[in-house]
Design an enzyme around this catalytic site. Structure first.
Site, mmCIF file in Angstrom:
data_model
loop_
_atom_site.group_PDB
_atom_site.id
_atom_site.type_symbol
_atom_site.label_atom_id
_atom_site.label_comp_id
_atom_site.label_asym_id
_atom_site.label_seq_id
_atom_site.Cartn_x
_atom_site.Cartn_y
_atom_site.Cartn_z
ATOM 1 N N GLU A 9 40.612 44.701 41.565
ATOM 2 C CA GLU A 9 39.573 44.738 40.532
ATOM 3 C C GLU A 9 40.244 44.371 39.214
ATOM 4 O O GLU A 9 41.138 45.077 38.735
ATOM 5 C CB GLU A 9 38.951 46.132 40.454
ATOM 6 C CG GLU A 9 38.292 46.602 41.742
ATOM 7 C CD GLU A 9 36.919 45.992 41.959
ATOM 8 O OE1 GLU A 9 36.366 45.407 40.996
ATOM 9 O OE2 GLU A 9 36.398 46.095 43.092
ATOM 10 N N HIS A 43 38.143 40.809 42.628
ATOM 11 C CA HIS A 43 36.813 41.268 42.222
ATOM 12 C C HIS A 43 36.820 41.597 40.724
ATOM 13 O O HIS A 43 37.784 41.315 40.020
ATOM 14 C CB HIS A 43 36.407 42.493 43.042
ATOM 15 C CG HIS A 43 36.132 42.193 44.484
ATOM 16 N ND1 HIS A 43 34.882 42.260 45.036
ATOM 17 C CD2 HIS A 43 36.974 41.824 45.495
ATOM 18 C CE1 HIS A 43 34.945 41.943 46.321
ATOM 19 N NE2 HIS A 43 36.207 41.677 46.616
ATOM 20 N N HIS A 48 31.715 38.210 45.264
ATOM 21 C CA HIS A 48 30.482 38.522 44.552
ATOM 22 C C HIS A 48 30.321 37.471 43.451
ATOM 23 O O HIS A 48 31.191 37.325 42.591
ATOM 24 C CB HIS A 48 30.539 39.932 43.962
ATOM 25 C CG HIS A 48 30.568 41.002 45.012
ATOM 26 N ND1 HIS A 48 31.351 42.138 44.910
ATOM 27 C CD2 HIS A 48 29.911 41.115 46.199
ATOM 28 C CE1 HIS A 48 31.164 42.895 45.973
ATOM 29 N NE2 HIS A 48 30.301 42.292 46.766
ATOM 30 N N GLU A 68 31.115 38.040 39.775
ATOM 31 C CA GLU A 68 32.469 38.490 39.412
ATOM 32 C C GLU A 68 33.350 37.247 39.362
ATOM 33 O O GLU A 68 33.962 36.858 40.355
ATOM 34 C CB GLU A 68 32.964 39.534 40.418
ATOM 35 C CG GLU A 68 32.092 40.792 40.407
ATOM 36 C CD GLU A 68 32.418 41.767 41.528
ATOM 37 O OE1 GLU A 68 33.449 41.576 42.204
ATOM 38 O OE2 GLU A 68 31.636 42.721 41.728
#
Length: 655
Positions: A477, A385, A253, A256
């Site tokens: 994450e 991410h 993404h 990110e």
């Protein structure tokens, strides 16, 4: 009017008679290889004050003209492409080999003067500079400057040369001696890198560590940007028998961005620490083939970076240039798995891509990564991410279509949990129960969670890795802020460095081996199964395989179409620090049609990819009438072509 024309003809005649037959190459006149229209006796060289802006920090204060290159004055020297190159070299190389190249170049443009005689720089200094820095120029596709030709413009020690880097070396030694042993030996600039800067850094790193690294492109983005991968191994460019392959993917993404930067720093760290003799890093690289794709979505990053970290929200730049979320764009094989899992004969590994997938919109970034995943025998992977502080693992798509948060384990649930634990526990704060969790509640699970239990989505990259190949991928994450400020980059590197290294080391877990026939030849495509785990792995080109397993007793079975089936009992102790070796030798047997043919990939299913040939080469090559492909000018060429000076074609490679 007649007199004016006559005078003009007389002037042109004198000019033509006095012109040299062949133009002098810079520096050749000084070396006596040719002569210009002006006689060497017209002026007597004398020492003059050194007054070149980018060269005023040299260790001497007087120089002499004409210089080695034939420039007869300070103005001529400052007006040349050589001086312009020295003025921009720091920016072109992003600080690498600067100020060394500038100082040595200045010693050619403005050599020291003693008793009205020139003192040339030392050839040994030039040779050491070329050996240590030519990789930096090659990384930006720039030729080694002609005026740094060590044989033409430099002198030997016996000729009374001088070392233009002596003062710099002395200052560096003093600075290094003042460092405490605890300070890091690898120096990294913790700033954001544009796409162009990232590409340049990856290429420079690969050139600097060419014995252990290699850069290659897996394709292009929607807007034509390269998807560059750098690999690290002791034998770059090829797969070695029994050496596991692991990949790290960042910036899927585009907004990110922390994962992208951490991977850029990791690339520099691996290269530098290997050269400095860090035994841990050398062991990782010598025994593993590491592939790092720092940015899977460079188009999205371009949009996010244009807004900056203060203005960027949670959406701008997330998708690619086609407005496709790349982590929803992979084939949904998880639904096929749920639909057929109760069938005893249905194979749940290497599930083929359904033809219907190609009827939808397939992003070029997704296509490139799918081909990449299929082309190498990856064992494990991590996709970085942002937006939370947790590690999630497959399945990401819920086993009940109407349940958004439902525990949906794979057959390798325990292995995936261990992989997630490896990263989370090595991270500075991820497994800490008191850590701020950005609004979600992961403190009870100490920073890891099953993806579908968190939130369900189809078409994810991790599920595709698991169901289509041998590769086991987790999603990391990295924090609440998707686009942190530059001040946070170094603290984030410190929090994640050990986790990244531990994850790379964790690929050496479980078992590995080779499946061969009785003649000793490796069998490609053989299956290795573990009793109680309904997910097989297949052997690579030379018959080698890897199976991630936790400690304990396991029963392994190897088989291949047209060969016998062999089982072995294996015990993996808790204190194992590397994968156990389990080989198989299979005997050939007659092949009879059987319902178990489902268990083996066929040309009509798994091996077939993109049956509609959706994607061709990005842009056809520009070819001349002679059939030679035209080479585009490198990105730095505009520095010179727009400056009004004679373009330095000597900086172009292949010219």
């Amino acid at each position: 009017m007649y007199l004016e024309v006559l005078a003009l003809l007389f002037f042109l005649e004198r000019s033509c008679l006095s012109a040299p037959q062949q133009p002098c190459h810079p520096g050749d006149e000084f070396l006596g290889r040719c002569s210009s229209s002006r006689s060497a006796h017209d002026e007597t060289p004398t020492c003059t004050e050194l007054n070149l802006g980018y060269c005023n920090d040299l260790e001497y204060s007087t120089t002499i003209f004409p210089n080695i290159l034939g420039h007869r004055s300070r103005y001529e020297a400052e007006s040349g492409a050589e001086y312009l190159l020295l003025s921009v070299i720091h920016g072109l190389l992003n600080g690498e080999c600067s100020p060394e190249i500038r100082l040595v170049g200045c010693s050619v443009l403005a050599s020291p003067c003693r008793d009205n005689k020139m003192v040339k720089p030392c050839r040994s200094t030039c040779e050491a500079l070329r050996k240590g820095c030519i990789h930096a120029l090659e990384a930006i596709e720039m030729a080694w400057p002609y005026f740094l030709d060590c044989d033409r413009f430099f002198a030997g020690n016996e000729e009374g040369c001088f070392d233009p880097l002596a003062g710099l070396k002395a200052r560096q030694e003093v600075a290094l001696s003042s460092l405490s042993p605890e300070e890091p030996s690898t120096i990294i600039q913790f700033t954001y890198a544009s796409n162009a800067q990232m590409y340049s850094l990856l290429k420079r790193t690969a050139a600097k560590c060419s014995h252990i690294s290699h850069v290659y492109s897996i394709g292009r983005s929607t807007e034509g940007r390269d998807l560059l991968v750098i690999e690290f191994t002791d034998n770059p460019g090829q797969h070695e028998l029994l050496e596991p392959e692991i990949k790290l993917v960042g910036n899927m993404h585009g907004n990110e961005v922390l994962g992208r930067q951490l991977l850029v720093y990791l690339v520099q760290y691996l290269c530098s620490e290997y050269i400095l003799g860090n035994q841990r890093i050398q062991s990782i690289i010598n025994n593993t083939r590491i592939h790092i794709l720092a940015s899977m979505n460079p188009d999205g990053y371009e949009l996010a970076a244009s807004e900056g970290h203060l203005l960027n929200g949670w959406i701008s730049g997330r998708a690619n240039a086609q407005n496709l979320d790349l982590n929803r764009n992979f084939p949904d094989l998880t639904s096929l798995f749920y639909r057929n899992r109760r069938s005893r004969h249905y194979r749940i590994d290497h599930i083929p891509i359904p033809d219907t997938y190609w009827f939808g919109k397939v992003a070029p970034e997704t296509y490139a990564v799918m081909k990449w995943i299929r082309s190498l025998p990856f064992v494990q992977s991590a996709s970085l991410h942002g937006g939370e502080l947790v590690v999630s693992y497959p399945f990401d798509f819920s086993r009940h279509p109407h349940e958004e948060k439902m525990f949906s384990p794979t057959p390798d649930e325990q292995i995936f949990k261990q992989l997630a634990r490896t990263y989370a526990d090595a991270h500075a704060t991820m497994s800490n129960n008191d850590t701020d969790r950005c609004g979600a509640s992961f403190y009870r699970t100490r920073g890891i969670i099953n993806g579908a239990l968190w939130y369900s989505f189809a078409g994810g990259m991790s599920d595709f890795n698991y169901l289509h190949t041998n590769c086991m991928e987790i999603t990391v994450e990295l924090g609440c802020d998707k686009f942190p400020s530059e001040a946070e980059l170094y603290p984030e590197w410190k929090r994640n460095k050990e986790a990244l290294l531990s994850f790379l080391e964790s690929v050496h877990r479980g078992i590995k081996g080779v499946v061969r026939d009785t003649d000793g030849n490796g069998i490609k495509g053989a299956t290795v199964s573990v009793r109680g785990v309904r997910k097989d792995v297949t052997t690579a080109e030379d018959g080698d395989y890897w199976r991630l397993l936790n400690p304990g007793t396991h029963i392994l079975t190897a088989t291949a179409k047209g060969f016998s089936r062999i089982s072995k009992r294996v015990f993996l102790p808790h204190n194992m620090i590397k994968a156990g070796r389990v080989d198989f030798v299979l005997e050939k047997i007659p092949v009879e049609p059987d319902i178990d043919d489902h268990l083996f990939p066929t040309v009509d299913s798994w091996d077939r990819f993109d049956p509609y040939n959706q994607f061709e080469r990005f842009g056809e090559p520009d070819v001349t009438e002679e059939g030679i492909e035209r080479q585009e000018k490198p990105w730095w060429w505009n520095y010179f072509s727009q400056s009004g000076i004679s373009s330095p074609t000597w900086l172009l490679k292949n010219v």
